[in-house]
Write an enzyme that holds these catalytic residues in place. Structure first.
Site, PDB file in Angstrom:
ATOM      1  N   GLY A   1     -17.444 -12.406 -15.741  1.00  0.00           N
ATOM      2  CA  GLY A   1     -17.941 -12.443 -14.375  1.00  0.00           C
ATOM      3  C   GLY A   1     -16.796 -12.529 -13.382  1.00  0.00           C
ATOM      4  O   GLY A   1     -15.672 -12.118 -13.662  1.00  0.00           O
ATOM      5  N   CYS A   2     -17.058 -13.083 -12.218  1.00  0.00           N
ATOM      6  CA  CYS A   2     -16.066 -13.172 -11.153  1.00  0.00           C
ATOM      7  C   CYS A   2     -14.814 -13.917 -11.605  1.00  0.00           C
ATOM      8  O   CYS A   2     -14.894 -15.037 -12.099  1.00  0.00           O
ATOM      9  CB  CYS A   2     -16.672 -13.893  -9.948  1.00  0.00           C
ATOM     10  SG  CYS A   2     -15.484 -14.215  -8.638  1.00  0.00           S
ATOM     11  N   PHE A   3     -13.662 -13.280 -11.425  1.00  0.00           N
ATOM     12  CA  PHE A   3     -12.429 -13.924 -11.913  1.00  0.00           C
ATOM     13  C   PHE A   3     -12.052 -15.177 -11.123  1.00  0.00           C
ATOM     14  O   PHE A   3     -11.313 -16.019 -11.622  1.00  0.00           O
ATOM     15  CB  PHE A   3     -11.248 -12.963 -12.031  1.00  0.00           C
ATOM     16  CG  PHE A   3     -10.972 -12.030 -10.874  1.00  0.00           C
ATOM     17  CD1 PHE A   3     -11.358 -12.312  -9.583  1.00  0.00           C
ATOM     18  CD2 PHE A   3     -10.301 -10.836 -11.110  1.00  0.00           C
ATOM     19  CE1 PHE A   3     -11.081 -11.443  -8.536  1.00  0.00           C
ATOM     20  CE2 PHE A   3     -10.007  -9.951 -10.073  1.00  0.00           C
ATOM     21  CZ  PHE A   3     -10.410 -10.256  -8.781  1.00  0.00           C
ATOM     22  N   TRP A   4     -12.564 -15.325  -9.909  1.00  0.00           N
ATOM     23  CA  TRP A   4     -12.320 -16.581  -9.166  1.00  0.00           C
ATOM     24  C   TRP A   4     -12.851 -17.760  -9.966  1.00  0.00           C
ATOM     25  O   TRP A   4     -12.198 -18.803 -10.067  1.00  0.00           O
ATOM     26  CB  TRP A   4     -13.010 -16.554  -7.818  1.00  0.00           C
ATOM     27  CG  TRP A   4     -12.551 -15.500  -6.859  1.00  0.00           C
ATOM     28  CD1 TRP A   4     -11.411 -14.743  -6.941  1.00  0.00           C
ATOM     29  CD2 TRP A   4     -13.214 -15.088  -5.657  1.00  0.00           C
ATOM     30  NE1 TRP A   4     -11.339 -13.890  -5.866  1.00  0.00           N
ATOM     31  CE2 TRP A   4     -12.417 -14.083  -5.072  1.00  0.00           C
ATOM     32  CE3 TRP A   4     -14.396 -15.480  -5.033  1.00  0.00           C
ATOM     33  CZ2 TRP A   4     -12.786 -13.448  -3.870  1.00  0.00           C
ATOM     34  CZ3 TRP A   4     -14.764 -14.860  -3.849  1.00  0.00           C
ATOM     35  CH2 TRP A   4     -13.962 -13.860  -3.267  1.00  0.00           C
ATOM     36  N   CYS A   5     -14.052 -17.583 -10.519  1.00  0.00           N
ATOM     37  CA  CYS A   5     -14.694 -18.657 -11.282  1.00  0.00           C
ATOM     38  C   CYS A   5     -13.942 -18.937 -12.585  1.00  0.00           C
ATOM     39  O   CYS A   5     -13.669 -20.086 -12.924  1.00  0.00           O
ATOM     40  CB  CYS A   5     -16.133 -18.282 -11.625  1.00  0.00           C
ATOM     41  SG  CYS A   5     -17.196 -17.881 -10.229  1.00  0.00           S
TER      42      CYS A   5
END
Length: 218
Positions: A51-55
């Site tokens: 999923g989102c690489f920020w997370c």
């Protein structure tokens, strides 16, 4: 009739975007021989898409033995992907992270446990509100030992949940570092609505499940 053609076109467009990984170029990536990244100053590297690489960056940076996590793109066939091109779902890549860790402190097997334990392992082509092949779950191996660790844990989780696990298993080929503004995004932008409503809750759910793996607070 026009509405029917419009529906077919939209359906095909959506299908192309969300199944960008299903073509001959992508199959060549899946069938390739894995590339093993050498230790550097005693530190190893591992690669995950969830999923989102920020997370995902924030989750792995909370783990004992992890020195640094870098956001980027991997798993596709397009050279020099960007955030904009990745978001089309047509590069074959997924948002991914490079985890730089000390194998004397944390094992690859534990990093795989973190991977499966920090996501919805049954969600196909996305995580949470982020949907599309660019957000699909991929776990990368660099040698047969890592591949067997991944496959055994994936199989055990499938039996435990009695359902199919969405994560794809790829030979590692190349990691493309994302743009500077994506690095350490959650830490640098704690007031961002996405961070507040998606990233931080996901990180906190993970911390509650794996308190023994977390870095001690000073």
């Amino acid at each position: 009739m026009k509405n029917i053609f419009t529906f077919i076109f939209v359906t095909l467009l959506f299908s192309c975007q969300n199944n960008a990984q299903v073509n001959s170029k992508q199959q060549a990536v899946i069938d390739a021989k894995p590339i093993e990244v050498a230790l550097e100053n005693g530190k190893a590297k591992a690669y995950f898409a969830s999923g989102c690489f920020w997370c995902v960056e924030a989750i792995y940076e909370s783990i004992k033995g992890v020195d640094e996590v870098i956001s980027g793109y991997s798993g596709g066939y397009t050279k020099s992907p960007t955030y904009e091109s990745s978001n089309t779902g047509r590069t074959g890549h997924a948002e991914a992270v490079e985890v730089i860790y000390d194998p004397k402190i944390v094992s690859f097997a534990t990093l795989v446990d973190v991977y499966f334990g920090s996501q919805n392992p049954t969600q196909v082509n996305g995580q949470g509100p982020d949907k599309g092949s660019q957000y699909r779950s991929i776990i990368f191996y660099q040698n047969d030992e890592q591949k067997q660790i991944i496959l055994k844990k994936k199989e055990a989780l499938a039996k435990q949940l009695n359902t199919k696990i969405a994560a794809e298993v790829y030979p590692f080929q190349k990691f493309w570092v994302a743009e500077d503004y994506h690095q350490n995004y959650e830490r640098l932008h704690p007031e961002n609505p996405y961070i507040q409503n998606v990233s931080i809750p996901r990180l906190n759910r993970f911390k509650a499940k794996f308190p023994e793996l977390l870095k001690s607070k000073h």
